[in-house]
Design a protein around this motif. Structure first.
Motif, PDB file in Angstrom:
ATOM      1  N   ILE A   1      29.115  33.791  62.098  1.00 38.24           N
ATOM      2  CA  ILE A   1      30.146  32.967  61.791  1.00 38.24           C
ATOM      3  C   ILE A   1      31.416  33.522  60.908  1.00 38.24           C
ATOM      4  O   ILE A   1      31.167  34.567  59.329  1.00 38.24           O
ATOM      5  N   ALA A   2      32.692  33.568  60.863  1.00 41.75           N
ATOM      6  CA  ALA A   2      33.394  33.601  60.265  1.00 41.75           C
ATOM      7  C   ALA A   2      34.061  32.767  58.910  1.00 41.75           C
ATOM      8  O   ALA A   2      34.328  31.946  59.553  1.00 41.75           O
ATOM      9  N   GLY A   3      34.477  33.078  58.223  1.00 42.03           N
ATOM     10  CA  GLY A   3      34.952  33.067  57.123  1.00 42.03           C
ATOM     11  C   GLY A   3      36.292  33.201  56.646  1.00 42.03           C
ATOM     12  O   GLY A   3      36.849  33.950  57.330  1.00 42.03           O
ATOM     13  N   PRO A   4      36.887  32.833  55.539  1.00 39.64           N
ATOM     14  CA  PRO A   4      38.381  32.740  55.694  1.00 39.64           C
ATOM     15  C   PRO A   4      38.020  34.493  55.235  1.00 39.64           C
ATOM     16  O   PRO A   4      37.927  34.735  54.696  1.00 39.64           O
ATOM     17  N   ASP A   5      39.886  34.670  54.927  1.00 33.64           N
ATOM     18  CA  ASP A   5      40.388  36.037  54.481  1.00 33.64           C
ATOM     19  C   ASP A   5      40.610  35.510  52.679  1.00 33.64           C
ATOM     20  O   ASP A   5      41.065  34.737  53.171  1.00 33.64           O
ATOM     21  N   ILE A   6      39.933  36.147  51.950  1.00 34.68           N
ATOM     22  CA  ILE A   6      40.647  35.644  50.650  1.00 34.68           C
ATOM     23  C   ILE A   6      41.036  36.536  50.071  1.00 34.68           C
ATOM     24  O   ILE A   6      40.278  37.965  49.820  1.00 34.68           O
ATOM     25  N   ARG A   7      42.418  36.495  49.320  1.00 33.80           N
ATOM     26  CA  ARG A   7      43.157  37.813  48.471  1.00 33.80           C
ATOM     27  C   ARG A   7      43.364  36.826  47.456  1.00 33.80           C
ATOM     28  O   ARG A   7      44.118  35.589  46.847  1.00 33.80           O
ATOM     29  N   TRP A   8      43.078  37.236  45.741  1.00 34.47           N
ATOM     30  CA  TRP A   8      43.738  37.176  44.783  1.00 34.47           C
ATOM     31  C   TRP A   8      44.827  37.414  44.419  1.00 34.47           C
ATOM     32  O   TRP A   8      45.396  38.187  44.696  1.00 34.47           O
ATOM     33  N   SER A   9      45.708  36.294  43.855  1.00 34.91           N
ATOM     34  CA  SER A   9      47.387  36.444  43.052  1.00 34.91           C
ATOM     35  C   SER A   9      47.204  38.249  41.801  1.00 34.91           C
ATOM     36  O   SER A   9      45.896  37.704  41.364  1.00 34.91           O
ATOM     37  N   PRO A  10      48.141  38.488  41.431  1.00 34.66           N
ATOM     38  CA  PRO A  10      48.054  40.027  40.616  1.00 34.66           C
ATOM     39  C   PRO A  10      47.987  39.268  39.368  1.00 34.66           C
ATOM     40  O   PRO A  10      47.363  40.153  38.634  1.00 34.66           O
ATOM     41  N   ASP A  11      48.220  37.686  39.132  1.00 34.45           N
ATOM     42  CA  ASP A  11      48.037  37.875  38.027  1.00 34.45           C
ATOM     43  C   ASP A  11      46.123  36.586  37.225  1.00 34.45           C
ATOM     44  O   ASP A  11      46.162  36.336  36.904  1.00 34.45           O
ATOM     45  N   GLY A  12      45.562  36.482  39.008  1.00 29.24           N
ATOM     46  CA  GLY A  12      44.355  36.399  38.505  1.00 29.24           C
ATOM     47  C   GLY A  12      44.164  34.871  38.531  1.00 29.24           C
ATOM     48  O   GLY A  12      43.338  34.192  38.546  1.00 29.24           O
ATOM     49  N   ARG A  13      45.398  34.170  38.600  1.00 32.73           N
ATOM     50  CA  ARG A  13      45.601  32.449  38.509  1.00 32.73           C
ATOM     51  C   ARG A  13      44.874  31.285  40.226  1.00 32.73           C
ATOM     52  O   ARG A  13      45.169  30.143  40.176  1.00 32.73           O
TER      53      ARG A  13
ATOM     54  N   VAL B   1      42.283  28.781  40.501  1.00 33.70           N
ATOM     55  CA  VAL B   1      40.854  29.082  40.198  1.00 33.70           C
ATOM     56  C   VAL B   1      40.143  28.254  39.601  1.00 33.70           C
ATOM     57  O   VAL B   1      38.923  27.852  39.483  1.00 33.70           O
ATOM     58  N   ASP B   2      40.982  27.019  38.360  1.00 29.88           N
ATOM     59  CA  ASP B   2      40.153  26.671  38.046  1.00 29.88           C
ATOM     60  C   ASP B   2      39.468  25.095  38.438  1.00 29.88           C
ATOM     61  O   ASP B   2      39.233  24.332  37.940  1.00 29.88           O
ATOM     62  N   GLY B   3      40.246  24.942  40.035  1.00 27.27           N
ATOM     63  CA  GLY B   3      39.873  23.829  40.749  1.00 27.27           C
ATOM     64  C   GLY B   3      41.157  22.576  40.602  1.00 27.27           C
ATOM     65  O   GLY B   3      40.558  21.549  40.933  1.00 27.27           O
ATOM     66  N   SER B   4      42.100  22.769  40.029  1.00 24.78           N
ATOM     67  CA  SER B   4      42.827  21.606  39.459  1.00 24.78           C
ATOM     68  C   SER B   4      43.837  21.301  41.649  1.00 24.78           C
ATOM     69  O   SER B   4      44.353  21.127  41.069  1.00 24.78           O
ATOM     70  N   LEU B   5      43.912  22.697  41.656  1.00 28.40           N
ATOM     71  CA  LEU B   5      44.683  21.849  42.739  1.00 28.40           C
ATOM     72  C   LEU B   5      44.351  22.902  44.490  1.00 28.40           C
ATOM     73  O   LEU B   5      43.925  24.144  44.133  1.00 28.40           O
ATOM     74  N   GLN B   6      44.295  22.693  45.350  1.00 26.32           N
ATOM     75  CA  GLN B   6      44.405  22.726  46.460  1.00 26.32           C
ATOM     76  C   GLN B   6      45.347  22.681  48.036  1.00 26.32           C
ATOM     77  O   GLN B   6      45.917  21.287  47.439  1.00 26.32           O
ATOM     78  N   GLU B   7      46.422  23.531  48.518  1.00 26.33           N
ATOM     79  CA  GLU B   7      47.471  23.192  49.259  1.00 26.33           C
ATOM     80  C   GLU B   7      47.489  23.891  50.614  1.00 26.33           C
ATOM     81  O   GLU B   7      47.746  25.347  50.549  1.00 26.33           O
ATOM     82  N   GLN B   8      47.926  23.194  51.449  1.00 20.87           N
ATOM     83  CA  GLN B   8      48.236  24.027  52.430  1.00 20.87           C
ATOM     84  C   GLN B   8      49.579  25.072  52.306  1.00 20.87           C
ATOM     85  O   GLN B   8      50.505  23.753  51.794  1.00 20.87           O
ATOM     86  N   ILE B   9      49.770  26.028  52.983  1.00 11.63           N
ATOM     87  CA  ILE B   9      51.010  26.958  52.792  1.00 11.63           C
ATOM     88  C   ILE B   9      52.346  26.928  54.324  1.00 11.63           C
ATOM     89  O   ILE B   9      53.142  26.582  53.756  1.00 11.63           O
ATOM     90  N   THR B  10      51.387  27.301  55.079  1.00 11.66           N
ATOM     91  CA  THR B  10      51.893  26.920  56.101  1.00 11.66           C
ATOM     92  C   THR B  10      51.099  26.366  57.447  1.00 11.66           C
ATOM     93  O   THR B  10      50.069  25.594  57.304  1.00 11.66           O
TER      94      THR B  10
END
Length: 131
Positions: A59-71, A90-99
């Motif tokens: 099962i393929a999961g997502p590719d995940i990349r951290w922002s340079p500031d770790g937020r 990363v504090d769980g306060s927001l999830q949003e679609q970018i594309t």
């Protein structure tokens, strides 16, 4: 792993017998231990397709990349609209679609200053079906 090496991001995929389906989530954890922080719906899993085009039983999961500031984490999420780019705080306060592309997001990276996400997408799904 986060840029400072103190946290990690994980995609968890789990069967749910009560609805005869699977569910997934994205979580942030601390390497020193403790509970995980839910940061968003991980979308449905899908079969892993190898570079040769062969489908394997993984099962393929997502590719995940951290922002340079770790937020933030940015990641691919597969859904009814194909594979799109999302981000979560990363504090769980927001999830949003970018594309919202007609083609699937294939690769992405944060800019060096963390203010932008650069991505590559395949031709539109309609174009690929026509070919």
């Amino acid at each position: 792993m986060s840029p400072d090496g103190r946290r990690f991001a994980a995609w968890l995929y789990q069967g749910d017998a009560s609805v005869n389906a699977h569910r997934s989530g994205l979580f942030i954890g601390d390497v020193s231990g403790g509970s995980l922080t839910f940061v968003g719906d991980g979308g449905p899993g899908r079969p892993r397709v190898m570079f040769t085009g062969h489908v394997v039983s993984d099962i393929a999961g997502p590719d995940i990349r951290w922002s340079p500031d770790g937020r933030w984490i940015a990641y691919t999420r597969h859904g009814d609209d194909g594979t799109q780019l999302w981000r979560s705080c990363v504090d769980g306060s927001l999830q949003e679609q970018i594309t919202r592309n007609a083609g699937d997001v294939r690769a992405f990276a944060w800019s060096a200053d963390g203010r932008a996400l650069l991505f590559q997408a395949s031709p539109s799904r309609a174009q690929m079906a026509a070919e």
